[in-house]
Motif scaffolding. Sequence first.
Motif, short mmCIF file in Angstrom:
data_model
loop_
_atom_site.label_atom_id
_atom_site.label_comp_id
_atom_site.label_asym_id
_atom_site.label_seq_id
_atom_site.Cartn_x
_atom_site.Cartn_y
_atom_site.Cartn_z
N PRO A 115 97.68 -18.03 -87.23
CA PRO A 115 96.98 -19.17 -87.82
C PRO A 115 96.55 -20.20 -86.78
O PRO A 115 95.76 -21.09 -87.07
N MET A 116 97.13 -20.11 -85.59
CA MET A 116 96.79 -21.08 -84.54
C MET A 116 96.19 -20.35 -83.35
O MET A 116 96.52 -20.62 -82.20
N SER A 117 95.28 -19.45 -83.62
CA SER A 117 94.65 -18.73 -82.53
C SER A 117 93.84 -19.70 -81.68
O SER A 117 93.62 -20.85 -82.07
N SER A 118 93.37 -19.24 -80.56
CA SER A 118 92.81 -20.18 -79.58
C SER A 118 91.55 -20.89 -80.07
O SER A 118 91.15 -21.90 -79.49
N ASP A 119 90.95 -20.40 -81.13
CA ASP A 119 89.77 -21.12 -81.61
C ASP A 119 90.14 -22.30 -82.52
O ASP A 119 89.28 -23.08 -82.91
N VAL A 120 91.42 -22.41 -82.87
CA VAL A 120 91.86 -23.59 -83.62
C VAL A 120 92.17 -24.69 -82.60
O VAL A 120 92.96 -24.48 -81.70
N PRO A 121 91.55 -25.85 -82.75
CA PRO A 121 91.76 -26.87 -81.73
C PRO A 121 93.15 -27.49 -81.79
O PRO A 121 93.75 -27.61 -82.86
N THR A 122 93.65 -27.85 -80.64
CA THR A 122 94.88 -28.65 -80.56
C THR A 122 94.52 -29.90 -79.78
O THR A 122 93.44 -30.00 -79.22
N GLU A 123 95.48 -30.82 -79.76
CA GLU A 123 95.16 -32.06 -79.06
C GLU A 123 95.36 -31.89 -77.55
O GLU A 123 96.44 -31.54 -77.10
N PRO A 124 94.33 -32.15 -76.79
CA PRO A 124 94.48 -32.00 -75.33
C PRO A 124 95.42 -33.05 -74.78
O PRO A 124 95.57 -34.13 -75.34
N VAL A 125 96.05 -32.69 -73.67
CA VAL A 125 97.00 -33.59 -73.05
C VAL A 125 96.31 -34.84 -72.50
O VAL A 125 96.94 -35.87 -72.25
N THR A 126 95.00 -34.77 -72.36
CA THR A 126 94.27 -35.87 -71.74
C THR A 126 93.90 -37.00 -72.69
O THR A 126 93.48 -38.06 -72.25
N GLN B 187 100.87 -28.11 -68.58
CA GLN B 187 100.90 -26.67 -68.87
C GLN B 187 101.35 -26.36 -70.29
O GLN B 187 100.93 -25.37 -70.86
N VAL B 188 102.25 -27.16 -70.81
CA VAL B 188 102.88 -26.76 -72.07
C VAL B 188 102.38 -27.53 -73.29
O VAL B 188 102.66 -27.12 -74.43
N TYR B 189 101.66 -28.61 -73.07
CA TYR B 189 101.36 -29.51 -74.18
C TYR B 189 100.61 -28.81 -75.33
O TYR B 189 101.02 -28.88 -76.49
N GLU B 190 99.57 -28.11 -75.00
CA GLU B 190 98.81 -27.45 -76.07
C GLU B 190 99.49 -26.19 -76.59
O GLU B 190 99.57 -25.99 -77.81
N PRO B 191 100.00 -25.33 -75.70
CA PRO B 191 100.72 -24.16 -76.22
C PRO B 191 101.88 -24.54 -77.15
O PRO B 191 102.13 -23.87 -78.14
N LEU B 192 102.59 -25.63 -76.81
CA LEU B 192 103.70 -26.05 -77.66
C LEU B 192 103.20 -26.46 -79.04
O LEU B 192 103.84 -26.19 -80.06
N GLN B 193 102.06 -27.14 -79.07
CA GLN B 193 101.50 -27.51 -80.38
C GLN B 193 101.22 -26.26 -81.21
O GLN B 193 101.50 -26.21 -82.40
N ARG B 194 100.64 -25.26 -80.54
CA ARG B 194 100.36 -24.02 -81.28
C ARG B 194 101.64 -23.38 -81.78
O ARG B 194 101.76 -22.99 -82.94
N VAL C 128 114.06 -27.06 -65.89
CA VAL C 128 112.82 -26.38 -66.28
C VAL C 128 112.38 -25.43 -65.17
O VAL C 128 112.21 -25.87 -64.03
N PRO C 129 112.21 -24.15 -65.48
CA PRO C 129 111.76 -23.22 -64.45
C PRO C 129 110.38 -23.64 -63.94
O PRO C 129 109.49 -23.92 -64.73
N SER C 130 110.25 -23.70 -62.63
CA SER C 130 109.01 -24.25 -62.10
C SER C 130 107.85 -23.26 -62.12
O SER C 130 106.70 -23.66 -62.24
N ASP C 131 108.16 -21.96 -62.03
CA ASP C 131 107.05 -21.02 -61.96
C ASP C 131 106.32 -20.86 -63.28
O ASP C 131 105.10 -20.88 -63.34
N PHE C 132 107.08 -20.71 -64.36
CA PHE C 132 106.43 -20.52 -65.65
C PHE C 132 107.28 -21.22 -66.71
O PHE C 132 108.17 -20.63 -67.33
N PRO C 133 107.03 -22.52 -66.89
CA PRO C 133 107.92 -23.31 -67.75
C PRO C 133 107.80 -23.01 -69.25
O PRO C 133 108.67 -23.36 -70.03
N LEU C 134 106.72 -22.35 -69.63
CA LEU C 134 106.41 -22.27 -71.05
C LEU C 134 107.49 -21.61 -71.92
O LEU C 134 107.90 -22.20 -72.92
#
Lengths: 200, 179
Positions: free
Chosen positions: A14-25, B17-24, B53-59
């Motif tokens: 349901p959260m595939s890469s085409d679903v937007p998330t909030e960027p860290v920026t 590195q992790v902010y968006e993947p964690l949201q998903r 936190v592992p530095s090489d691949f923290p995810l």
Amino acid sequence: MTDELRNRLSRLDPMSSDVPTEPVTTESSQQLLEEIMTTPNVEQPGSSGTPNKRPWIAAVAAAAVVIVAVGAVGLLSGDGDPIAATPPLELNAGGEDVMASCIAFGVEYLAPMPVAFEGTVVSVEGDAVTLDVDHWFKGGDASQVVLNAPQGMEALIGGFPFEEGTQYLITASEGNVNYCGFSGVSTPEMRAAFEEAFAS
Amino acid sequence: MNSDIERRQRFELVADQVYEPLQRYLRRRANREDAADALSEALLTVWRRLEDVPSDFPLPWCYGVAKRCLANQRRGARRHLRLVERITTEASTSPSHEIDDPVLEAALSELSDSDQELLRLWAWEQLEPREIALVLETTPNAVSLRLARAKAKLESRLTRQDSSTPGQKRDGHNEEHRP
């Protein structure tokens, strides 16, 4: 075969890469990170450490809670019948939250609760939370209920925050507020469950 | 002072590195509000335990943290929402995509929770066994074995379903709409 399965499964995501998330920026992301980095770096025992806005989410410790009904009428008898015209009735808690073992939530478990009402928090002071009762489902007809926490606010909260102006659905048995899905912020789903459980 | 700045820089690097993947990760497993809470909690833990936190691949490590945040949330503080949560999770994990593979979805849902989670980590988070092992705090070997078994189970359910067409239409009508 296994790659094919992986691809096929990933299409269910349901959260595939085409679903937007909030960027860290974004500003709010940066704000969150900043807030985290300025949080004192001290582990608080029992704290789950949310940096903001959840002042009382605390230990799940079973709470000794006393419900005091104020207003004209007393609260309840053991079987849920209202007792008329008793002055503020104190229902003591034996210490342990009877629902501390947290059985799965279900309307069928909700129904036997002797006290159930919907109320809006009008004040949170010291170790007392006062609610104006909006609706009694069962077990009383007082206009206000005070939740008392002899062991302190965190014990009373038992896991969910009481905030002024917020409406809650509360059940209690033997004077204890029940947590674990049996009390909480009022939501349409939860109210529907209460209505079903306490439909007479 | 200097180390303070370094620490902040390191955290920001990890966060990038992790902010968006964690949201998903969180939104796959919780409703929006709970996911947001768990995100800030997880990041706070990352900040506090930055040295671990592992530095090489923290995810994967951070997924593990997020997993515990969700579990704590469910077990403790927000238990009152159990019913609501169940409803909203069900509603919110699937709304953004139409289920275009109901057969697979059904087969997946027949597996145990832990098998399902393994398969999700593998296919959704696209992790390899040694990374899944970091999330689940177990050994890569154990993950490989369990993952292989979970895949086999899923595949055998799929073959079974494919050979017996869904529903009871075994009277020839279903010839008309072949996939």
